[in-house]
Design a protein around this motif. Sequence first.
Motif, PDB file in Angstrom:
ATOM      1  N   VAL A   1       0.734  -1.191   0.005  1.00 30.67           N
ATOM      2  CA  VAL A   1      -0.211  -0.054  -0.022  1.00 30.67           C
ATOM      3  C   VAL A   1       1.027   1.316  -0.081  1.00 30.67           C
ATOM      4  N   THR A   2       1.321   1.691  -1.028  1.00 27.63           N
ATOM      5  CA  THR A   2       2.214   2.720  -1.433  1.00 27.63           C
ATOM      6  C   THR A   2       1.134   4.048  -1.186  1.00 27.63           C
ATOM      7  N   PRO A   3       1.959   5.093  -1.074  1.00 24.29           N
ATOM      8  CA  PRO A   3       0.923   6.336  -0.663  1.00 24.29           C
ATOM      9  C   PRO A   3       0.206   6.546  -2.041  1.00 24.29           C
ATOM     10  N   ASN A   4       0.527   6.070  -3.271  1.00 22.80           N
ATOM     11  CA  ASN A   4      -0.525   6.244  -4.329  1.00 22.80           C
ATOM     12  C   ASN A   4      -1.793   5.279  -4.203  1.00 22.80           C
ATOM     13  N   VAL A   5      -1.403   4.004  -3.856  1.00 26.58           N
ATOM     14  CA  VAL A   5      -2.400   3.085  -3.625  1.00 26.58           C
ATOM     15  C   VAL A   5      -3.457   3.608  -2.443  1.00 26.58           C
ATOM     16  N   HIS A   6      -2.815   4.127  -1.301  1.00 27.02           N
ATOM     17  CA  HIS A   6      -3.603   4.479  -0.365  1.00 27.02           C
ATOM     18  C   HIS A   6      -4.340   5.659  -0.698  1.00 27.02           C
ATOM     19  N   ALA A   7      -4.165   6.389  -1.569  1.00 26.82           N
ATOM     20  CA  ALA A   7      -4.999   7.525  -1.976  1.00 26.82           C
ATOM     21  C   ALA A   7      -6.229   7.031  -2.896  1.00 26.82           C
ATOM     22  N   LYS A   8      -5.825   5.987  -3.695  1.00 28.12           N
ATOM     23  CA  LYS A   8      -6.805   5.331  -4.589  1.00 28.12           C
ATOM     24  C   LYS A   8      -7.673   4.639  -3.601  1.00 28.12           C
ATOM     25  N   ALA A   9      -7.158   3.897  -2.761  1.00 30.00           N
ATOM     26  CA  ALA A   9      -8.198   3.169  -1.994  1.00 30.00           C
ATOM     27  C   ALA A   9      -8.886   4.057  -1.092  1.00 30.00           C
ATOM     28  N   MET A  10      -8.599   5.160  -0.515  1.00 33.01           N
ATOM     29  CA  MET A  10      -9.377   6.150   0.007  1.00 33.01           C
ATOM     30  C   MET A  10     -10.539   6.878  -0.901  1.00 33.01           C
ATOM     31  N   HIS A  11     -10.000   7.318  -1.951  1.00 34.13           N
ATOM     32  CA  HIS A  11     -10.889   8.095  -2.707  1.00 34.13           C
ATOM     33  C   HIS A  11     -11.898   7.369  -3.576  1.00 34.13           C
ATOM     34  N   GLU A  12     -11.385   6.096  -4.065  1.00 30.80           N
ATOM     35  CA  GLU A  12     -12.085   5.288  -4.970  1.00 30.80           C
ATOM     36  C   GLU A  12     -12.880   4.213  -4.462  1.00 30.80           C
ATOM     37  N   ILE A  13     -12.460   3.809  -3.216  1.00 35.82           N
ATOM     38  CA  ILE A  13     -13.322   2.841  -2.455  1.00 35.82           C
ATOM     39  C   ILE A  13     -13.930   3.162  -1.240  1.00 35.82           C
ATOM     40  N   VAL A  14     -13.117   3.694   0.088  1.00 37.23           N
ATOM     41  CA  VAL A  14     -13.732   3.981   1.006  1.00 37.23           C
ATOM     42  C   VAL A  14     -14.427   5.149   0.989  1.00 37.23           C
ATOM     43  N   LEU A  15     -14.124   6.193   0.708  1.00 36.47           N
ATOM     44  CA  LEU A  15     -15.072   7.409   0.755  1.00 36.47           C
ATOM     45  C   LEU A  15     -16.344   7.247   0.127  1.00 36.47           C
ATOM     46  N   PRO A  16     -16.400   6.486  -1.253  1.00 30.76           N
ATOM     47  CA  PRO A  16     -17.647   6.242  -2.225  1.00 30.76           C
ATOM     48  C   PRO A  16     -18.576   5.388  -1.236  1.00 30.76           C
ATOM     49  N   THR A  17     -17.816   4.462  -0.485  1.00 29.49           N
ATOM     50  CA  THR A  17     -18.665   3.606   0.409  1.00 29.49           C
ATOM     51  C   THR A  17     -19.370   4.182   1.424  1.00 29.49           C
ATOM     52  N   ILE A  18     -18.534   4.943   2.277  1.00 31.70           N
ATOM     53  CA  ILE A  18     -19.425   6.094   3.329  1.00 31.70           C
ATOM     54  C   ILE A  18     -20.213   6.769   2.697  1.00 31.70           C
ATOM     55  N   ALA A  19     -20.120   7.514   1.657  1.00 30.70           N
ATOM     56  CA  ALA A  19     -21.037   8.274   1.030  1.00 30.70           C
ATOM     57  C   ALA A  19     -22.430   7.429   0.766  1.00 30.70           C
ATOM     58  N   GLY A  20     -21.861   6.490   0.035  1.00 32.81           N
ATOM     59  CA  GLY A  20     -23.080   5.538  -0.757  1.00 32.81           C
ATOM     60  C   GLY A  20     -24.115   4.794   0.564  1.00 32.81           C
TER      61      GLY A  20
END
Length: 426
Positions: A241-260
Amino acid sequence: MKVLVIGGGGREHALAWKLAQSERVQTVYIAPGNGGTARDPALHNVALTDPLALADFAAAEKVALTVVGPEGPLAAGIVDLFRERGLRIFGPTKAAAQLESSKGYAKAFMQRHGIPTARHATFADAAAAHAHVDREGAPIVIKADGLAAGKGVVVATTLAEAHAAIDDMLGANALGVQHNAEGARVVIEEFMAGEEASFIVMCDGRHVVALATSQDHKRIGDGDTGPNTGGMGAYSPAPVVTPNVHAKAMHEIVLPTIAGMAKDGVPFTGFLYAGLMIDAQGQPRTVEFNCRLGDPEAEVILMRLKSDLFEVLLHATGGTLDQVELQWDRRTALGVVMAAQGYPGTPRKGDAIGGLPAASGELIVFHAATALADDRLVTSGGRVLCVTALGDSPRQAQQRALGAVQQIRFDGAQWRNDIGHRAIKH
Ligand code: AMP
Ligand code: GLY
């Protein structure tokens, strides 16, 4: 303040151990706990598992905060029950816990909200499932649509394996899957190639705080061979989980899940665990959601947490997680699970445990399936202990943990000698 941890595994031992370090916490109850927590003078076992009895206990003892470890009570609605009684508890409601308790719900949710995951189809009819597998080919993944402690998943490399898994899950049920009320169903998924990591966050319904990253080892044997288990060891952080992967996981998976979830009228509170599959290009996709901390991920994550967990949980249950910035030990934590003979099938119970080392700043043995029999510690289930160490590198943490594992004795003990291998090779 009094706190209550619900559960009795290694994850709950780690939660209770961490909460006991808070200056504001005077008493840590753990229900039901295990042999190790019974022997720990800082913790108090409570012999209750029924949600109603637990709510009565929390009210009578004026427990300030309850935190739930396993998925079972969450899926049964323990959070709803505590909240109805005005009791502060951290975890998802029964409706939100469907993200884990129903793979069908989770997949439909991800599709609806554009969250990256494997293509899938759900079947109750065996003939239709067999025909689907014949059309798609292998490798292919067959999952039971229910809670199965990580064991209701078959990654089939051949068509024959895929057909056998369907027959078992919709028929004989040798894996012992606990099906949902609607009856037996299987989810059939596209196989995703890549490296897995556990991405766990805390949510208060609106705000999200990421915990340290980690990686589990699901197969029973060295070199990731043999059947799947609940997890044979973990380490944190996970370099994949590089900084790049971390950012993608947050913005493409976790945050849309919480918002959804909020948009669907089911705001998510609790630990949200996204199991990631990260491909060679560093693109994460969701393997699954869990609505709780992982086990053994919790043991290594909490060993690195420097912040006061009680304070953090107060924010998490008060809607103010945006005020929290977590502090982590920079070292690697690595946990090796010692399992009983027979695991992940039916484990043998009652073997005497000896040679446990004293806890130190760098080594802790979290207890999972242990019990006291006439003051002697014995095994009482599949995953018995999680031997967890801190080190300046993954290799040093592994050596420290394995050094202790080799001193610990119980008949039939199984463990892996290669936990952390992906980070050690890097
Ligand atoms: P689950 O219980 O859904 O986490 O699945 C257990 C394990 O099976 C995962 O940790 C993965 O190793 C593997 N797995 C599940 N789904 C897939 C998939 N679609 N592609 C590849 N591997 C998978
Ligand atoms: N260790 C994987 C899990 O807790 O589901």
